[in-house]
Structure formats: C-alpha cells, structure tokens
Design an enzyme around this catalytic site. Structure first.
Site, PDB file in Angstrom:
ATOM      1  N   GLU A 331     -15.333  -4.464  38.269  1.00  0.00           N
ATOM      2  CA  GLU A 331     -13.854  -4.101  38.745  1.00  0.00           C
ATOM      3  C   GLU A 331     -13.578  -4.083  40.348  1.00  0.00           C
ATOM      4  O   GLU A 331     -12.508  -4.104  40.900  1.00  0.00           O
ATOM      5  CB  GLU A 331     -13.762  -2.457  38.336  1.00  0.00           C
ATOM      6  CG  GLU A 331     -13.580  -2.339  37.038  1.00  0.00           C
ATOM      7  CD  GLU A 331     -14.976  -2.146  36.199  1.00  0.00           C
ATOM      8  OE1 GLU A 331     -16.090  -2.539  36.786  1.00  0.00           O
ATOM      9  OE2 GLU A 331     -15.017  -1.702  35.045  1.00  0.00           O
ATOM     10  N   LYS A 441     -29.123  16.669  33.258  1.00  0.00           N
ATOM     11  CA  LYS A 441     -28.664  18.101  33.587  1.00  0.00           C
ATOM     12  C   LYS A 441     -29.839  18.913  33.356  1.00  0.00           C
ATOM     13  O   LYS A 441     -29.874  19.451  31.921  1.00  0.00           O
ATOM     14  CB  LYS A 441     -27.376  18.557  33.084  1.00  0.00           C
ATOM     15  CG  LYS A 441     -26.373  17.723  33.898  1.00  0.00           C
ATOM     16  CD  LYS A 441     -24.956  18.039  33.316  1.00  0.00           C
ATOM     17  CE  LYS A 441     -23.801  17.252  33.598  1.00  0.00           C
ATOM     18  NZ  LYS A 441     -23.038  16.533  32.762  1.00  0.00           N
TER      19      LYS A 441
HETATM   20  P1  ADP Z   1     -21.635  -3.795  33.514  1.00  0.00           P
HETATM   21  O1  ADP Z   1     -21.573  -2.334  33.391  1.00  0.00           O
HETATM   22  O2  ADP Z   1     -20.960  -4.846  33.040  1.00  0.00           O
HETATM   23  O3  ADP Z   1     -23.199  -3.983  33.888  1.00  0.00           O
HETATM   24  P2  ADP Z   1     -21.183  -4.078  36.359  1.00  0.00           P
HETATM   25  O4  ADP Z   1     -21.982  -5.235  36.757  1.00  0.00           O
HETATM   26  O5  ADP Z   1     -20.151  -4.036  37.011  1.00  0.00           O
HETATM   27  O6  ADP Z   1     -21.124  -3.984  34.888  1.00  0.00           O
HETATM   28  O7  ADP Z   1     -22.475  -3.041  36.862  1.00  0.00           O
HETATM   29  C1  ADP Z   1     -21.725  -2.009  38.022  1.00  0.00           C
HETATM   30  C2  ADP Z   1     -22.699  -0.949  38.017  1.00  0.00           C
HETATM   31  O8  ADP Z   1     -23.880  -1.166  38.290  1.00  0.00           O
HETATM   32  C3  ADP Z   1     -22.343   0.277  38.921  1.00  0.00           C
HETATM   33  O9  ADP Z   1     -21.245   1.020  38.681  1.00  0.00           O
HETATM   34  C4  ADP Z   1     -23.544   0.948  39.305  1.00  0.00           C
HETATM   35  O10 ADP Z   1     -23.669   1.875  38.128  1.00  0.00           O
HETATM   36  C5  ADP Z   1     -24.579  -0.273  39.012  1.00  0.00           C
HETATM   37  N1  ADP Z   1     -25.107  -0.602  40.419  1.00  0.00           N
HETATM   38  C6  ADP Z   1     -24.702  -1.889  41.019  1.00  0.00           C
HETATM   39  N2  ADP Z   1     -25.483  -1.791  42.245  1.00  0.00           N
HETATM   40  C7  ADP Z   1     -26.016  -0.857  42.298  1.00  0.00           C
HETATM   41  C8  ADP Z   1     -27.390  -0.410  43.171  1.00  0.00           C
HETATM   42  N3  ADP Z   1     -27.453  -0.917  44.002  1.00  0.00           N
HETATM   43  N4  ADP Z   1     -27.621   0.915  43.028  1.00  0.00           N
HETATM   44  C9  ADP Z   1     -27.490   1.462  42.016  1.00  0.00           C
HETATM   45  N5  ADP Z   1     -26.901   0.999  40.963  1.00  0.00           N
HETATM   46  C10 ADP Z   1     -25.929   0.091  41.067  1.00  0.00           C
END
Ligand code: ADP
Length: 542
Positions: A331, A441
């Site tokens: 997004e 939690k």
């Molecule tokens: P999908 O849900 O399709 O895998 P995305 O590639 O859009 O979608 O994933 C985004 C999510 O990935 C973020 O909301 C987060 O939870 C996680 N994320 C991305 N980069 C990091 C990071 N450096 N550390 C922790 N989580 C991450």
C-alpha cells in the site's frame, strides 16, 4: 493566486524519455529464463517499450485495460513496465507464488485482458485458463525458436510479436493521476486486495527513493534488486534507477541462489543490492562456504521482514558491506522508512549503534507516520509507547481497487492503518514490534515476536525462527519458539534460551522451543504465522 510555473504532469513516460536521452547507453543486465544472461541498455529497453505499445494496440488493448505479467525480473519485464503503463493501460504484476485459487481470483477481479508470461509459467496457466473469461490472449516471453508447445489460445510469441512493430510510438500525454499499475497484497485474512498505483505516486516515490537519505542512488551505482518485479514493483527500482542513471542488474529466476547472486555481484560490479532477509541468508551462507568475497558491494537494503542485527554484523564484519534496514508495504509503493544513522550518532558504542540500526528507520519526506492507541489517540513518540502504526503520504493508497468503502483501513482524516504495531522514538526511528494479528498478549502485556526471532537467529544452531502465541490458562498466551536447525546440527536448546537473558524481560522469554523441518511462508516470502498457529493449535506447554 496560482504560481506561474509549468504544470507538466508527473508521468512514468517522463522517466522513460529522460533516461532514453541521458542514459541510453547505461546497461540493463538480466538473467532470463530462456537464454541465460542478456545484455541491454536503457536506450534499447525503451525502444522496445515503443514496440510493446504498438503490440498492445494490435491486440486490442484500450486505455485503462489491465494487462498482466507473470514474470521474473528481466529486461522484457522492464519493457512491459513502461510499454503498458505509458500507453495508458494498467500493468498488473502477478505473483506466481500465489495459490492457484488466489490467481484465479485476482485475474478475474482485475479483469485482465492479456497475460504476458515467462515460459515456465505456461503449465500453470494451462490449468487455470478456462476459469479466466476476461483474458483474450496470452503472450509468452521468449523468442520464436524457443516457443514451447502450446495448449492456450490465442497465444503469441513475444519476440515475434515485437519484431513486426515500429520502434517509435506517439506516447499519449497522460493525466498524472492515470492508473499505472496494480499489485495485490496477499493479506492475512480474506481475499487479496488490489493496490492501484498512479503515474504521480510512482514518480514521486521513485524521486524520493533516489535521495541520499533514502536509497541514495546515482549514476555511479550498479543496482541489484533481488526483490521481485511481480511484487510491489521491485521496491520501485525499475523507476528509480533510470532517474538516477544507475546500471540495473536483474536476477531473473535466480532470486534465492547464493552462487548466482555472487556471480552477478562480482561480474557486473554491483554496488547496492536490495532484498528480504531470506535472500541474504542464502548469499551469506554461500560466501561462507566458498570463502568468496563481494568486493564491489557497498550496501544492502534489507526489508520486507525484520532484518536481524546478526545479519548486519556478518555483512559488515566479514564483507565490509553496510546494511540499511527498511520497512514498507504494498500500500506504500512500498517505501515507508529507511534506516540511516543521524550525524550525531557516530559516537555511539557498538551496542547502542546496533540498537538504533535494528529499527526500521525514519520516514522520508513524503510519508507521515504516527502511532495510536485502541481509541485512535495519538501516542508519544518516545521509543517506549507502542500502538497501531498509521501513515499517510503521496505514495500511500487511499483505498483498494474496486472497493468503494475504505473505512476499514482509513480514518476520517485519511490516515491508513498499516496493521503493524510499532514504537517511534524521539528521533523519528520506527521500530516494528509485530503485525497486529501476530502480537502475543501475556498477562495483559504485549510481547514482540519480531524481537525474539531476531535474537534467536543470532544463535549458530538456528537457521530460521518464528515465535507464536500459544493459549495459556494463566497468562492468556505464552510465546513458543519454533526453529529450523542449522543443517547437520542438534540444536542446544538451553543455549538458545539463555541468549534471551538480559536482552528482554524474563517474562518475555519463550516458554519452550520446538523444532520443525520447515517454517511455512506466504507468497511474498514472509513467515506465515497464521499457518504456524494452525499447525500448533493443539500444542500445550506440558
Ligand atoms: P503482504 O502482506 O502481501 O506480504 P507486503 O509485502 O505489503 O504484503 O508486506 C508488508 C508488511 O511486511 C508490513 O506491514 C510489515 O508487517 C512487514 N514488514 C515489511 N518490512 C519490514 C521490516 N523491515 N521489519 C518488520 N516487518 C516488515
């Protein structure tokens, strides 16, 4: 009063025109699925994008039509990126790792008209084609002599289709809010959701990506995106690199193959490589095993899931490669934050420095972020308070494709709920502690699974780690550490658990460790906590 400046639209077409003028000889190197290493240039790629645009007309594609790709990172995919979007159609990049029923869902939801696909995905499409009424033709990304036997119809060969087309094209002058590309997020619940990028958001995102405190790209760089062009536009690199004039090295299907990545880095003089931690585990393991070096590589940008500090240390100490931790999401096009130490931080000692570097970094100009509590009250940015992370900005989606109501994800002021739980410190550094659905939690307190996983993978016996909450009579939930052991090793469980002592509060330490052969992953390569929780639904700590 309006200013007296030119209102030229921010379009991807301008990126193409710019690089074709100023960086036409800058190379685009690819590993292709059908002919090994292929050498091209921005000049050649964009000439062929002209031919793609003619071919689309020939196939009856109208402005606004969705044209899909099912392909790895290579020059042909890059030609389609520009040919499709700049002609006014919408590039729908499809993730081939999705389950077949999800593929059918998104292709039908997008109403894709044409699908361009690598030859290796033909068998998959043959099994789905009769469920895809909107698709009017398939184009196989290969040359005539390599065209495989075909069951799909109508079907074309990409090179034959292009060879008849003119090398120049009268590109339409598009409004900057014209939709340019579509990417579905896998989503943890429900059906995948389509994020519809436009020309303006894409140009602004690419512009920002080049800035020194973001990816810091220039024409002295050689960039290796080991992030797929089928998911979130390879983090915007196919747009940012032509703006910066950086040489682009596209790894094709060799994404998680340490030996091929090493050969590309050394052979092409790669200076910056981008990818998820899994990819770098593969490269680092190969370098360790072979004793080889990555002499030209200066920096890696690691995101998609949390980058363990142990990985940053290995890159820096063994290979003199600096790692920037980054965070983003589909997004957000996807760049949301990148970690770069502030000038005053040079005097920090190693452990203080690592503490900052483990965080996901600061937002670039163009992204606003805040954390809120359950009642949407903004929380202090003190590095301690944690809550739901909300964002807004020029390259953040304000809803999903074909979903009119965005009230599930956006508040009245237009802030988007990321679904991540985070802290933000006084310097603006973001620290993701979990996805909302994955927080554990225990006794009313929240335990960060990401923090525990990062500590666990620092142990030499642990190849991969995931922490999930298991129902507990007294505490509600308690953490269970699930590990894949390093090959040929019987893991020292007591040693692993002792790693947590002093690094997290005692009550956060996992109650138990369990070993599995494989940790399940989602189509975008993230640990699938949902599957893991189902797998351990009946687990009890005993
Ligand atoms: P999908 O849900 O399709 O895998 P995305 O590639 O859009 O979608 O994933 C985004 C999510 O990935 C973020 O909301 C987060 O939870 C996680 N994320 C991305 N980069 C990091 C990071 N450096 N550390 C922790 N989580 C991450």
């Amino acid at each position: 009063m309006h200013g007296k400046m030119m209102g030229t639209s921010l379009t991807i077409t301008e990126i193409m025109r710019f690089a074709d003028r100023l960086y036409q000889d800058t190379e685009v190197i690819s590993i292709t699925t059908d002919e090994g290493v292929h050498r091209s240039t921005y000049g050649k790629v964009f000439k062929r994008s002209n031919q793609v645009a003619h071919a689309l007309l020939h196939l009856g594609v109208q402005p606004g039509d969705r044209v899909a790709t099912l392909a790895w990172n290579d020059h042909r995919h890059m030609e389609l990126y520009y040919g499709i979007s700049c002609s006014g159609a919408v590039l729908h990049t499809i993730n081939p790792r999705l389950f077949p029923e999800q593929l059918v869902y998104i292709i039908n939801h997008a109403e894709d008209r044409i699908i361009f696909l690598d030859p290796m995905f033909l068998p998959l499409m043959e099994t789905l084609a009769d469920k895809l009424p909107s698709v009017k033709a398939y184009v196989v990304l290969t040359g005539g002599e390599k065209m495989p036997d075909r069951k799909l119809s109508p079907i074309h060969c990409y090179e034959s289709l292009l060879s008849d087309q003119d090398l120049t094209y009268e590109w339409p002058e598009l409004d900057e809010t014209t939709a340019s590309a579509l990417c579905y997020t896998s989503g943890t619940t429900g059906n995948p959701k389509g994020v519809l990028y436009d020309h303006r958001s894409t140009v602004l995102h690419a512009y920002a990506a080049c800035m020194p405190n973001v990816l810091g790209l220039s024409h002295d760089d050689v960039v290796l995106p080991v992030v797929p062009m089928f998911h979130v536009n390879a983090w915007g690199t196919p747009y940012a690199c032509p703006i910066a004039g950086a040489k682009l090295v596209l790894p094709g299907p060799k994404m998680a193959d340490g030996e091929s990545l090493h050969a590309l880095i050394e052979g092409e003089g790669v200076t910056i490589a981008l990818g998820v931690p899994t990819v770098w585990f593969a490269l680092l393991a190969y370098l360790k095993e072979s004793g080889k070096a990555v002499k030209t590589l200066n920096r890696t940008i690691v995101g998609g899931s949390a980058c363990p500090v142990s990985m940053m240390e290995e890159f820096e100490e063994q290979h003199s490669v600096y790692t920037h931790h980054a965070w983003g999401m589909t997004e957000m096009s996807p760049l949301g934050s990148v970690n770069r130490l502030l000038p005053g931080m040079g005097s920090l000692n190693a452990s203080e420095r690592n503490e900052v570097r483990a965080k996901q970094g600061r937002a670039p100009f163009g992204v606003d972020m805040k954390i809120v509590d359950d009642d949407s009250n903004e929380l202090p940015q003190d590095g301690v308070a944690f809550g739901d992370l909300k964002v807004r900005g020029w390259w953040v989606a304000d809803g999903y494709f074909r979903q009119d109501d965005n009230s599930d994800t956006h508040d009245g002021d237009g802030w988007f709920s990321t679904g991540d739980v985070a802290t933000i410190d006084q310097y603006g550094y973001l620290n993701i502690t979990d996805r909302t659905k994955d927080v554990i939690k225990s006794g009313g307190e929240w335990i960060s699974s990401i923090e525990l996983e990062n500590l666990a993978v620092a142990h030499p016996d642990v190849a991969e780690a995931a922490v999930i909450g298991i129902k507990h009579e007294k505490w509600g939930e308690r953490p269970l550490l699930v590990i894949v052991a390093t090959e040929g090793v019987v893991p020292d469980e007591t040693g692993i658990l002792s790693l947590f002592k002093g690094k997290v509060s005692d009550w956060c330490i996992p109650d138990s460790i369990t070993q599995v052969d494989e940790i399940p992953h989602t189509a975008t390569g993230k640990i699938s906590k949902k599957t893991l929780r189902e797998q351990f639904a009946n687990y009890s700590f005993g």
